[in-house]
Design a protein around this motif. Structure first.
Motif, PDB file in Angstrom:
ATOM      1  N   VAL A 134      -1.205  -0.748   4.309  1.00 21.01           N
ATOM      2  CA  VAL A 134      -1.857   0.204   3.403  1.00 21.01           C
ATOM      3  C   VAL A 134      -1.550  -0.164   1.959  1.00 21.01           C
ATOM      4  CG1 VAL A 134      -1.855   2.631   2.674  1.00 21.01           C
ATOM      5  CG2 VAL A 134      -1.926   2.070   5.089  1.00 21.01           C
ATOM      6  N   ALA A 135      -0.283  -0.534   1.682  1.00 21.42           N
ATOM      7  CA  ALA A 135       0.114  -0.901   0.318  1.00 21.42           C
ATOM      8  C   ALA A 135      -0.605  -2.172  -0.111  1.00 21.42           C
ATOM      9  CB  ALA A 135       1.624  -1.074   0.238  1.00 21.42           C
ATOM     10  N   ALA A 136      -0.792  -3.124   0.818  1.00 27.99           N
ATOM     11  CA  ALA A 136      -1.496  -4.366   0.479  1.00 27.99           C
ATOM     12  C   ALA A 136      -2.954  -4.071   0.166  1.00 27.99           C
ATOM     13  CB  ALA A 136      -1.382  -5.349   1.639  1.00 27.99           C
ATOM     14  N   GLU A 137      -3.582  -3.198   0.937  1.00 24.90           N
ATOM     15  CA  GLU A 137      -4.974  -2.824   0.663  1.00 24.90           C
ATOM     16  C   GLU A 137      -5.084  -2.105  -0.664  1.00 24.90           C
ATOM     17  OE1 GLU A 137      -6.823  -0.538   3.801  1.00 24.90           O
ATOM     18  OE2 GLU A 137      -6.135  -1.955   5.312  1.00 24.90           O
ATOM     19  N   VAL A 143      -5.888  -3.967  -8.101  1.00 26.46           N
ATOM     20  CA  VAL A 143      -6.036  -5.180  -8.928  1.00 26.46           C
ATOM     21  C   VAL A 143      -7.526  -5.418  -9.173  1.00 26.46           C
ATOM     22  CG1 VAL A 143      -5.740  -7.692  -8.919  1.00 26.46           C
ATOM     23  CG2 VAL A 143      -3.874  -6.213  -8.217  1.00 26.46           C
ATOM     24  N   ALA A 144      -8.330  -5.182  -8.147  1.00 21.69           N
ATOM     25  CA  ALA A 144      -9.772  -5.417  -8.300  1.00 21.69           C
ATOM     26  C   ALA A 144     -10.364  -4.431  -9.293  1.00 21.69           C
ATOM     27  CB  ALA A 144     -10.468  -5.286  -6.954  1.00 21.69           C
ATOM     28  N   ALA A 153      -6.395 -10.788   0.985  1.00 20.07           N
ATOM     29  CA  ALA A 153      -5.561  -9.852   1.741  1.00 20.07           C
ATOM     30  C   ALA A 153      -4.206 -10.453   2.053  1.00 20.07           C
ATOM     31  CB  ALA A 153      -6.278  -9.430   3.030  1.00 20.07           C
ATOM     32  N   ALA A 154      -4.134 -11.744   2.348  1.00 19.98           N
ATOM     33  CA  ALA A 154      -2.860 -12.403   2.662  1.00 19.98           C
ATOM     34  C   ALA A 154      -1.968 -12.449   1.441  1.00 19.98           C
ATOM     35  CB  ALA A 154      -3.106 -13.797   3.192  1.00 19.98           C
ATOM     36  N   ASP A 155      -2.539 -12.700   0.269  1.00 22.99           N
ATOM     37  CA  ASP A 155      -1.746 -12.735  -0.970  1.00 22.99           C
ATOM     38  C   ASP A 155      -1.214 -11.337  -1.291  1.00 22.99           C
ATOM     39  OD1 ASP A 155      -2.190 -15.418  -1.272  1.00 22.99           O
ATOM     40  OD2 ASP A 155      -3.949 -15.158  -2.581  1.00 22.99           O
ATOM     41  N   LYS A 157      -0.614  -8.967   0.864  1.00 25.78           N
ATOM     42  CA  LYS A 157       0.443  -8.657   1.839  1.00 25.78           C
ATOM     43  C   LYS A 157       1.744  -9.349   1.467  1.00 25.78           C
ATOM     44  CE  LYS A 157      -1.453  -7.310   6.217  1.00 25.78           C
ATOM     45  NZ  LYS A 157      -1.575  -7.538   7.611  1.00 25.78           N
ATOM     46  N   ALA A 158       1.677 -10.590   1.020  1.00 24.84           N
ATOM     47  CA  ALA A 158       2.886 -11.345   0.640  1.00 24.84           C
ATOM     48  C   ALA A 158       3.534 -10.711  -0.564  1.00 24.84           C
ATOM     49  CB  ALA A 158       2.504 -12.794   0.362  1.00 24.84           C
ATOM     50  N   ALA A 159       2.732 -10.232  -1.546  1.00 25.76           N
ATOM     51  CA  ALA A 159       3.295  -9.619  -2.746  1.00 25.76           C
ATOM     52  C   ALA A 159       3.956  -8.286  -2.396  1.00 25.76           C
ATOM     53  CB  ALA A 159       2.175  -9.413  -3.790  1.00 25.76           C
ATOM     54  N   VAL A 160       3.309  -7.505  -1.546  1.00 24.27           N
ATOM     55  CA  VAL A 160       3.895  -6.212  -1.142  1.00 24.27           C
ATOM     56  C   VAL A 160       5.172  -6.434  -0.352  1.00 24.27           C
ATOM     57  CG1 VAL A 160       3.510  -4.197   0.334  1.00 24.27           C
ATOM     58  CG2 VAL A 160       1.732  -4.929  -1.241  1.00 24.27           C
ATOM     59  N   LYS A 161       5.161  -7.419   0.523  1.00 18.96           N
ATOM     60  CA  LYS A 161       6.359  -7.728   1.327  1.00 18.96           C
ATOM     61  C   LYS A 161       7.511  -8.154   0.445  1.00 18.96           C
ATOM     62  CE  LYS A 161       6.141  -9.200   5.821  1.00 18.96           C
ATOM     63  NZ  LYS A 161       5.803 -10.067   6.894  1.00 18.96           N
ATOM     64  N   ALA A 162       7.210  -8.947  -0.571  1.00 19.04           N
ATOM     65  CA  ALA A 162       8.242  -9.412  -1.487  1.00 19.04           C
ATOM     66  C   ALA A 162       8.841  -8.243  -2.242  1.00 19.04           C
ATOM     67  CB  ALA A 162       7.671 -10.451  -2.434  1.00 19.04           C
ATOM     68  N   VAL A 163       8.018  -7.291  -2.670  1.00 15.95           N
ATOM     69  CA  VAL A 163       8.510  -6.149  -3.429  1.00 15.95           C
ATOM     70  C   VAL A 163       9.298  -5.198  -2.517  1.00 15.95           C
ATOM     71  CG1 VAL A 163       7.769  -4.072  -4.682  1.00 15.95           C
ATOM     72  CG2 VAL A 163       6.718  -6.250  -5.180  1.00 15.95           C
ATOM     73  N   LEU A 164       8.800  -4.947  -1.311  1.00 18.40           N
ATOM     74  CA  LEU A 164       9.469  -4.006  -0.412  1.00 18.40           C
ATOM     75  C   LEU A 164      10.798  -4.538   0.124  1.00 18.40           C
ATOM     76  CD1 LEU A 164       6.553  -2.479   1.667  1.00 18.40           C
ATOM     77  CD2 LEU A 164       7.922  -1.339  -0.049  1.00 18.40           C
ATOM     78  N   HIS A 165      10.850  -5.786   0.467  1.00 21.65           N
ATOM     79  CA  HIS A 165      12.062  -6.359   1.069  1.00 21.65           C
ATOM     80  C   HIS A 165      12.915  -7.082   0.057  1.00 21.65           C
ATOM     81  CE1 HIS A 165      10.648  -5.266   5.018  1.00 21.65           C
ATOM     82  NE2 HIS A 165       9.482  -5.856   4.777  1.00 21.65           N
ATOM     83  N   GLY A 166      12.471  -7.122  -1.141  1.00 17.14           N
ATOM     84  CA  GLY A 166      13.002  -7.888  -2.188  1.00 17.14           C
ATOM     85  C   GLY A 166      14.276  -7.830  -2.725  1.00 17.14           C
TER      86      GLY A 166
END
Length: 166
Positions: A134-137, A143-144, A153-155, A157-166
């Motif tokens: 949901v956060a990635a969407e 951003v759009a 969508a993959a980018d 997801k990677a950015a959200v994952k980096a921020v959440l687990h970061g």
């Protein structure tokens, strides 16, 4: 006085009176000393024997009562010791049973806790996966809208994952 004059005038009266005085006293002596006194002495001796026998019986009864009391005291102490031993054994048995039940309940609770923790971990990972998607969407749409650039969508997801687990 005529009585005194009789005594001094003729010794025959005096001797006669002394004779009868001795006869009366001898009779009294024979009746009392030989007849009544032995019976009285026998009665006194019998009473003394009875009193001595009663005292001896009382002492024997007292000694028997003391022995019986000591026997009861020993039985009471033995019974008290046996009761205390039974209570201690029952207490120990109850403590052991309680320990066994507590161990069984602890094991059950530990199993339930580990199952609940596994459920929570699964729910957390599921929730985190949903939040990430949901956060990635949301990040991609934000951003759009803000920059007008479409993010893959993959980018996102990677950015959200980096921020959440970061």
């Amino acid at each position: 006085m005529p009585q005194i004059a009789q005594l001094t005038a003729d010794n025959w009266y005096l001797a006669s009176q002394l004779f009868w005085l001795l006869v009366v006293f001898a009779g009294i002596y024979v009746v009392i000393g030989r007849g009544m006194l032995p019976k009285i002495e026998a009665t006194v001796d019998a009473r003394d024997r009875k009193v001595a026998d009663d005292l001896a019986a009382a002492k024997a009864a007292h000694a028997a009562a003391d022995k019986l009391e000591e026997s009861y005291r020993q039985q009471g102490e033995a019974s008290r010791a046996a009761a205390q031993k039974a209570v201690a054994e029952a207490r120990d048995k109850a403590a052991k049973d309680a320990e066994k039940r507590l161990a069984r309940i602890d094991a059950e609770l530990a199993a339930k806790l580990s199952a609940a923790e596994a459920d929570i971990a699964a729910a957390r990972s599921s929730a985190m996966a949903e939040i990430e998607s949901v956060a990635a969407e949301a990040a991609g749409e934000l951003v759009a809208k803000l920059s007008g650039v479409k993010v893959a969508a993959a980018d996102a997801k990677a950015a959200v994952k980096a921020v959440l687990h970061g």
